[in-house]
Write a protein that holds these residues in place. Sequence first.
Motif, PDB file in Angstrom:
ATOM      1  N   ASN A 205       0.936  -0.983  -0.094  1.00 27.65           N
ATOM      2  CA  ASN A 205      -0.169   0.063  -0.036  1.00 27.65           C
ATOM      3  C   ASN A 205       0.576   1.231   0.307  1.00 27.65           C
ATOM      4  O   ASN A 205       1.864   1.199   0.932  1.00 27.65           O
ATOM      5  N   PRO A 206       0.782   2.287  -0.295  1.00 21.57           N
ATOM      6  CA  PRO A 206       1.626   3.711  -0.396  1.00 21.57           C
ATOM      7  C   PRO A 206       1.464   3.920   0.492  1.00 21.57           C
ATOM      8  O   PRO A 206       2.790   5.326   0.690  1.00 21.57           O
ATOM      9  N   ILE A 207       0.976   3.962   1.814  1.00 21.66           N
ATOM     10  CA  ILE A 207       1.384   4.443   2.545  1.00 21.66           C
ATOM     11  C   ILE A 207       2.295   4.366   3.620  1.00 21.66           C
ATOM     12  O   ILE A 207       3.379   4.485   3.793  1.00 21.66           O
ATOM     13  N   SER A 208       3.203   2.484   3.303  1.00 23.03           N
ATOM     14  CA  SER A 208       3.477   1.713   4.156  1.00 23.03           C
ATOM     15  C   SER A 208       4.708   2.068   3.360  1.00 23.03           C
ATOM     16  O   SER A 208       6.208   2.144   3.549  1.00 23.03           O
ATOM     17  N   LYS A 209       4.834   2.833   1.470  1.00 20.69           N
ATOM     18  CA  LYS A 209       6.124   2.833   1.369  1.00 20.69           C
ATOM     19  C   LYS A 209       6.371   4.046   1.342  1.00 20.69           C
ATOM     20  O   LYS A 209       7.114   4.755   1.476  1.00 20.69           O
ATOM     21  N   LEU A 210       5.130   5.207   1.615  1.00 15.18           N
ATOM     22  CA  LEU A 210       5.259   6.421   2.317  1.00 15.18           C
ATOM     23  C   LEU A 210       6.835   6.310   3.493  1.00 15.18           C
ATOM     24  O   LEU A 210       7.462   7.314   3.284  1.00 15.18           O
ATOM     25  N   ILE A 211       6.177   6.068   3.931  1.00 13.74           N
ATOM     26  CA  ILE A 211       7.085   5.329   5.211  1.00 13.74           C
ATOM     27  C   ILE A 211       8.117   5.573   5.093  1.00 13.74           C
ATOM     28  O   ILE A 211       9.238   6.244   5.705  1.00 13.74           O
ATOM     29  N   VAL A 212       8.337   4.197   4.519  1.00  9.53           N
ATOM     30  CA  VAL A 212       9.651   3.845   3.671  1.00  9.53           C
ATOM     31  C   VAL A 212      10.583   5.559   3.480  1.00  9.53           C
ATOM     32  O   VAL A 212      11.985   5.327   3.786  1.00  9.53           O
ATOM     33  N   LEU A 213      10.019   5.383   2.549  1.00 10.28           N
ATOM     34  CA  LEU A 213      11.417   7.483   2.273  1.00 10.28           C
ATOM     35  C   LEU A 213      10.654   8.070   3.382  1.00 10.28           C
ATOM     36  O   LEU A 213      11.855   9.047   3.249  1.00 10.28           O
ATOM     37  N   CYS A 214       9.561   8.301   3.962  1.00 12.89           N
ATOM     38  CA  CYS A 214      10.025  10.119   4.967  1.00 12.89           C
ATOM     39  C   CYS A 214      10.092   9.451   6.212  1.00 12.89           C
ATOM     40  O   CYS A 214       9.358  10.068   7.737  1.00 12.89           O
ATOM     41  N   HIS A 215      10.167   8.498   6.639  1.00 17.98           N
ATOM     42  CA  HIS A 215      10.677   7.778   8.500  1.00 17.98           C
ATOM     43  C   HIS A 215      11.653   9.087   9.354  1.00 17.98           C
ATOM     44  O   HIS A 215      11.713   8.904  10.609  1.00 17.98           O
ATOM     45  N   HIS A 216      12.250   9.407   8.217  1.00 14.72           N
ATOM     46  CA  HIS A 216      13.256  10.883   8.878  1.00 14.72           C
ATOM     47  C   HIS A 216      12.808  11.869   8.381  1.00 14.72           C
ATOM     48  O   HIS A 216      14.004  12.722   8.547  1.00 14.72           O
ATOM     49  N   GLU A 217      11.972  12.393   8.249  1.00 13.21           N
ATOM     50  CA  GLU A 217      11.865  13.864   8.004  1.00 13.21           C
ATOM     51  C   GLU A 217      10.702  14.350   9.255  1.00 13.21           C
ATOM     52  O   GLU A 217      10.865  13.726  10.341  1.00 13.21           O
ATOM     53  N   ARG A 218      11.706  16.261   9.254  1.00 12.13           N
ATOM     54  CA  ARG A 218      10.655  16.059  10.897  1.00 12.13           C
ATOM     55  C   ARG A 218       9.802  17.528  10.836  1.00 12.13           C
ATOM     56  O   ARG A 218       9.654  18.231   9.288  1.00 12.13           O
ATOM     57  N   GLU A 219       9.246  17.853  11.891  1.00 12.50           N
ATOM     58  CA  GLU A 219       8.314  19.098  11.577  1.00 12.50           C
ATOM     59  C   GLU A 219       8.810  19.851  11.313  1.00 12.50           C
ATOM     60  O   GLU A 219       7.936  21.333  10.147  1.00 12.50           O
ATOM     61  N   ASP A 220       9.759  20.593  11.191  1.00 11.11           N
ATOM     62  CA  ASP A 220      10.676  21.650  11.169  1.00 11.11           C
ATOM     63  C   ASP A 220      11.431  21.854   9.403  1.00 11.11           C
ATOM     64  O   ASP A 220      11.677  22.631   9.241  1.00 11.11           O
ATOM     65  N   GLY A 221      11.540  20.730   9.201  1.00 10.27           N
ATOM     66  CA  GLY A 221      12.089  20.610   7.411  1.00 10.27           C
ATOM     67  C   GLY A 221      13.934  19.981   8.071  1.00 10.27           C
ATOM     68  O   GLY A 221      13.736  20.320   6.496  1.00 10.27           O
ATOM     69  N   SER A 222      13.605  19.565   8.891  1.00  4.84           N
ATOM     70  CA  SER A 222      15.229  19.714   9.178  1.00  4.84           C
ATOM     71  C   SER A 222      15.609  17.965   8.857  1.00  4.84           C
ATOM     72  O   SER A 222      16.950  18.039   8.678  1.00  4.84           O
ATOM     73  N   GLY A 223      14.864  16.613   8.102  1.00  2.00           N
ATOM     74  CA  GLY A 223      15.209  16.069   8.549  1.00  2.00           C
ATOM     75  C   GLY A 223      15.197  15.625   6.905  1.00  2.00           C
ATOM     76  O   GLY A 223      16.102  16.533   5.900  1.00  2.00           O
ATOM     77  N   TYR A 224      15.284  14.378   6.295  1.00  2.00           N
ATOM     78  CA  TYR A 224      15.758  14.388   5.140  1.00  2.00           C
ATOM     79  C   TYR A 224      14.531  12.670   4.908  1.00  2.00           C
ATOM     80  O   TYR A 224      13.780  11.842   5.372  1.00  2.00           O
ATOM     81  N   PRO A 225      13.958  12.312   3.199  1.00  2.00           N
ATOM     82  CA  PRO A 225      15.592  12.766   2.246  1.00  2.00           C
ATOM     83  C   PRO A 225      14.689  14.305   1.426  1.00  2.00           C
ATOM     84  O   PRO A 225      15.339  15.429   0.832  1.00  2.00           O
ATOM     85  N   LEU A 226      13.271  14.679   1.867  1.00  2.00           N
ATOM     86  CA  LEU A 226      13.053  15.716   1.150  1.00  2.00           C
ATOM     87  C   LEU A 226      13.241  17.344   2.075  1.00  2.00           C
ATOM     88  O   LEU A 226      12.563  17.573   1.351  1.00  2.00           O
ATOM     89  N   ASN A 227      13.575  17.018   2.973  1.00  2.00           N
ATOM     90  CA  ASN A 227      13.268  17.788   3.914  1.00  2.00           C
ATOM     91  C   ASN A 227      11.957  19.171   4.470  1.00  2.00           C
ATOM     92  O   ASN A 227      11.638  19.879   3.613  1.00  2.00           O
TER      93      ASN A 227
END
Length: 363
Positions: A205-227
């Motif tokens: 499912n797309p949500i699980s894929k999104l988690i793989v991509l975005c689990h290091h993002e942070r609320e203020d944009g300081s995370g990765y990979p998409l900031n």
Amino acid sequence: MKLINVDSLSGGEVLAQDIVCEDGTMLLKRSTRLRQAFKDKLLERNIYKVFVTDNAVDPEKPNPIISKETRNLICEELKKQFILVKDKIAVDPEVMNEIASILLDQIPESQAAYDIKDIHVNDMCTYEHSISVAVLSALVSRKLNLPPDLVHQVTIGALLHDVGKIIIPNDILNKPSKLSNPEYEIIKTHTTLGYQMIKEHTGLNPISKLIVLCHHEREDGSGYPLNKSDDLHIAAKVVAACDILDALITDRPYRAAMPLNQALLILRGEKIARDVRKSIEDLLEFHPIDSIVLLNTGDIATVESNHSNNLRCPKVRTIYNLKDNQYVSKKIDLSKSTDICITKKLDLNETLNKIIKSQPLVF
Ligand SMILES: [Fe+2]
Ligand SMILES: [Fe+2]
């Protein structure tokens, strides 16, 4: 005697002490055999925990939510799925659904609070970490009242969140000293690499894929990979917070596991969603220093310090007793008390209201 959540009462338990309401009236007497019907009566009066007689249970011993056998089984299955991904073969959606269902079936719906030792296994292995993050994420998702379908997708995403690490060299992943900047940059690629490897897997499912991509993002944009700072999906926010906490309380090649109270304080400094952080704190019954609590004695108290591995029993100082309507300053170490416990967190407004309401009106 043991302290149990009213939510998890199954009926037949025997009260180990009187239950007195906030206004001082006796609700149920010691030695009363509890019935299911008492549950609502207790919850209506904001009584969430009661002491019941039980000599057989040792509160110090882990009582894992996921049995060791199930955990080993899931670990093996997950390993197979990661290897499939490494070999450029799609994960088996049926297996992932099955694993998530097994996990979710073993997690009680009703229990309000958990001990971290029943959730987390201190093991550096990516699969064990993934299972701990999945269990914690499922609990947090339920606490946030996310729909069951979404909880299921979050669980699968959490199980797979670090799948990209399967192609990161082991000498970097397990380096026993601080990573250099270039090495850290390589580690960071596990999010995009993981996503690229699974994005075409149609059964996932797309949500699980999104988690793989975005689990290091942070609320203020300081995370990765998409900031990414806005429109971050709640599923990614949940796994991001649970991932940080589990990593902090796990031994790493370059540092020892951190005590839970310290880890939760660090989590407070992280740019993660406030409601997610609060759910984690509520689940683990974390009462940070200076927070205000209500005790089963009718005392309002402030938390003075925490015990590292017994969060539900901090050292407190009482301020005011609602039963006697008087200010009382008394230090209590709840970890040393067998019959005093926290029944509720209070905010400042609630505290003032309780004190004001308990005062006699003077005209
Ligand atoms: Fe990660
Ligand atoms: Fe992780």
